[in-house]
Design a protein around this motif. Structure first.
Motif, PDB file in Angstrom:
ATOM      1  N   THR A  65       0.829  -1.206   0.000  1.00  0.00           N
ATOM      2  CA  THR A  65       0.000   0.000   0.000  1.00  0.00           C
ATOM      3  C   THR A  65       0.864   1.257   0.000  1.00  0.00           C
ATOM      4  OG1 THR A  65      -1.714  -1.171   1.234  1.00  0.00           O
ATOM      5  CG2 THR A  65      -1.834   1.213   1.226  1.00  0.00           C
ATOM      6  N   ASN A  98       0.940   3.907  -3.095  1.00  0.00           N
ATOM      7  CA  ASN A  98       0.618   5.311  -2.834  1.00  0.00           C
ATOM      8  C   ASN A  98       1.749   6.230  -3.272  1.00  0.00           C
ATOM      9  OD1 ASN A  98      -1.869   4.651  -1.794  1.00  0.00           O
ATOM     10  ND2 ASN A  98      -1.150   4.634   0.323  1.00  0.00           N
ATOM     11  N   ALA A 130      -5.468   7.396   1.662  1.00  0.00           N
ATOM     12  CA  ALA A 130      -4.291   6.543   1.462  1.00  0.00           C
ATOM     13  C   ALA A 130      -3.503   6.400   2.757  1.00  0.00           C
ATOM     14  CB  ALA A 130      -3.413   7.114   0.354  1.00  0.00           C
ATOM     15  N   CYS A 174      -5.444   4.109   5.122  1.00  0.00           N
ATOM     16  CA  CYS A 174      -5.388   2.719   4.669  1.00  0.00           C
ATOM     17  C   CYS A 174      -4.073   2.072   5.104  1.00  0.00           C
ATOM     18  CB  CYS A 174      -5.548   2.662   3.156  1.00  0.00           C
ATOM     19  SG  CYS A 174      -5.593   0.990   2.505  1.00  0.00           S
ATOM     20  N   SER A 175      -2.972   2.774   4.897  1.00  0.00           N
ATOM     21  CA  SER A 175      -1.683   2.198   5.288  1.00  0.00           C
ATOM     22  C   SER A 175      -1.566   2.110   6.808  1.00  0.00           C
ATOM     23  CB  SER A 175      -0.530   3.004   4.689  1.00  0.00           C
ATOM     24  OG  SER A 175      -0.564   4.331   5.138  1.00  0.00           O
ATOM     25  N   TRP A 222      -3.461  -1.055   7.973  1.00  0.00           N
ATOM     26  CA  TRP A 222      -2.697  -2.300   7.806  1.00  0.00           C
ATOM     27  C   TRP A 222      -1.586  -2.405   8.843  1.00  0.00           C
ATOM     28  CZ3 TRP A 222      -4.939  -6.092   5.866  1.00  0.00           C
ATOM     29  CH2 TRP A 222      -5.747  -5.991   4.743  1.00  0.00           C
TER      30      TRP A 222
END
Length: 121
Positions: free
Chosen positions: A74, A78, A88, A91-92, A95
């Motif tokens: 990811t 990105n 973005a 999202c990272s 994770w």
């Protein structure tokens, strides 16, 4: 992304992979040690509980490794797409937290399984 940031990202990823390999080895080694000395253990309930904990520890470390792989992917995607928006980043970060959760769960399963085995001796 600058050269320093790329090197930092690679170093962080390598360090995380070493930690996850440690979780594999500790849980896998504990399973092999128990299976190698089955006759020495008295209580099969504690033995099965410990084996289940070590196997869960292995599964959690596998999930942590997979989450770390998705995190690294990811971040790279990105950076390649030059995304610098909040989605973005979230999202990272998501994770990252998932990978950390699975690593802590794996270590906890190892600790509990080892505790049960030590109390059985």
């Amino acid at each position: 992304m600058s050269i320093e940031n790329k090197e930092w990202l690679k170093a962080t990823n390598d360090f995380a992979l070493l930690g996850i390999k440690f979780l594999y080895l500790s849980n896998g080694g504990a399973i092999l040690a128990i299976l190698g000395n089955l006759k020495a253990f008295n209580d099969t309930n504690i033995l099965s509980c410990s084996l289940i904990m070590f196997i869960c520890g292995l599964l959690f470390s596998l999930l942590s490794n997979f989450s770390g792989y998705l995190l690294y992917g990811t971040i790279l995607i990105n950076e390649q797409n030059k995304r610098d928006n909040g989605y973005a980043k979230n999202c990272s970060q998501g994770w990252m937290y998932i990978a950390i959760f699975f690593a802590v769960a794996s270590f906890s399963c190892f600790g509990y399984g080892a505790y049960k085995q030590i109390m059985n001796l």
